[in-house]
Design a protein around this motif. Structure first.
Motif, short mmCIF file in Angstrom:
data_model
loop_
_atom_site.label_atom_id
_atom_site.label_comp_id
_atom_site.label_asym_id
_atom_site.label_seq_id
_atom_site.Cartn_x
_atom_site.Cartn_y
_atom_site.Cartn_z
N GLU A 1 0.86 -1.01 0.02
CA GLU A 1 -0.02 -0.12 0.18
C GLU A 1 0.93 1.32 0.00
N ARG B 1 2.32 1.68 -3.56
CA ARG B 1 1.18 2.14 -4.59
C ARG B 1 0.73 3.46 -4.45
N ARG C 1 -1.08 5.76 -7.32
CA ARG C 1 -1.95 5.02 -7.63
C ARG C 1 -3.29 5.35 -7.11
N TYR D 1 -5.41 1.75 -9.15
CA TYR D 1 -4.68 1.31 -7.90
C TYR D 1 -3.98 -0.07 -8.23
N ILE D 2 -4.66 -0.92 -9.01
CA ILE D 2 -4.16 -2.23 -9.52
C ILE D 2 -3.80 -2.19 -10.98
N LYS D 3 -2.63 -2.75 -11.29
CA LYS D 3 -2.25 -2.62 -12.74
C LYS D 3 -2.35 -4.29 -13.17
N ASP E 1 0.60 -6.38 -11.85
CA ASP E 1 0.86 -6.58 -10.41
C ASP E 1 0.62 -8.18 -9.96
N PHE E 2 0.04 -8.69 -10.85
CA PHE E 2 -0.11 -10.26 -10.39
C PHE E 2 0.44 -11.24 -11.58
N ARG F 1 -6.30 -10.63 -18.92
CA ARG F 1 -6.12 -9.23 -18.65
C ARG F 1 -5.59 -8.47 -19.64
N GLN G 1 -10.14 0.13 -11.74
CA GLN G 1 -9.35 -0.21 -10.47
C GLN G 1 -9.33 0.80 -9.31
N ASP H 1 -5.72 -10.56 2.29
CA ASP H 1 -4.48 -11.47 1.50
C ASP H 1 -4.43 -12.79 2.16
N THR I 1 -10.91 -2.31 -4.14
CA THR I 1 -11.05 -1.51 -5.14
C THR I 1 -12.52 -1.85 -5.82
#
Length: 270
Positions: free
Chosen positions: A12, A15, A20, A31-33, A36-37, A43, A81, A104, A113
């Motif tokens: 956090e 970001r 973000r 906030y999420i791109k 990121d995963f 995607r 996001q 998490d 988000t």
């Protein structure tokens, strides 16, 4: 990409430091791109027509809905996001509802988000811009845990006086989405080598008249015109799509798969 086991506070902090979830238009950063995963699921990253930045989507449904937003004349800004900050408030709401807060793998609460924060023209007075929150979910995935998360979202934005709603898959216009996806990458003329504003301005009247006066497949018409003008195959078709994405020309975008249509009618947008 997020390293497995990395503490939430660290994620956090990084970001937020990057900006973000802040800004508008080209300056906004989701906030999420997509990177990121790890590469699980669908995607997508697309260069926006209006924002001039790359938009990040975590599912095909998000991308499809984005297409309809881009095509709307009432949409001013699209922020995907979008984070629900401060996180402490969503944690409090979850406690008030007696439902689990998204967390998490370590059980630590994460920043929630929502899929889209959409800025629209005002209903009565266009200059009175309004934010609307829309989250997407296929009907089959509206589980109890998902609905609990959505209730946290709904209450969070209700407190801020922002309209919130769910968009389900059945509400999305399939034909329009197919056609928008087909023309989407033609918005920027630079995407097609060999074309520039001058030669496009010269040939567009010929393309327009040829398509409107011929009942043959407009793709075949475009290929024939490519030969007449000495263009690479696909150039005139790209120009048609470019004119449609920029709303210089219009046609019925709700028709079943425009790519297969014959005798389509183009209109010049006033």
């Amino acid at each position: 990409m997020i390293k497995k086991g990395q503490p939430q506070w660290k994620i956090e902090k990084r970001r937020l430091k990057e900006g973000r979830g802040q800004g508008h238009f080209a300056d906004y950063q989701p906030y999420i791109k997509t990177y990121d995963f790890s590469s699980e699921g669908v995607r997508t990253r697309s260069l926006g027509w209006n924002s001039g930045r790359h938009h990040h989507f975590m599912s095909r449904d998000e991308y499809n809905y984005f297409l309809t937003l881009e095509f709307s004349d009432r949409i001013v800004d699209i922020r995907e996001q979008y984070p629900l900050l401060p996180k402490e408030r969503t944690i409090e709401i979850a406690k008030e509802l007696n439902v689990p807060h998204p967390s998490d793998d370590n059980g630590d609460p994460v920043v929630m988000t929502t899929d889209f924060n959409i800025t629209t023209l005002g209903e009565q007075h266009p200059e009175d811009l309004q934010d609307k929150i829309r989250t997407l979910k296929p009907t089959i995935k509206l589980t109890q845990s998902t609905l609990q998360k959505f209730e946290i979202e709904r209450r969070f934005f209700e407190e801020k006086g922002i309209d919130w709603g769910i968009v389900i898959d059945e509400q999305q216009p399939a034909n329009l989405i197919f056609n928008l996806d087909w023309i989407y990458d033609s918005y920027y003329l630079s995407a097609k080598q060999g074309l520039n504003p001058d030669n496009v301005s010269y040939v567009t009247p010929y393309i327009f008249d040829a398509i409107n006066s011929n009942e043959e497949s407009f793709i075949n018409i475009c290929l024939s015109l490519d030969k007449d003008f000495g263009y690479k195959p696909g150039s005139c078709l790209f120009i048609v799509k470019h004119m449609l994405t920029n709303k210089i020309w219009s046609t019925d975008m709700y028709k079943d798969k425009l790519i297969n249509q014959t005798n389509i009618q183009l209109q010049i947008v006033e």
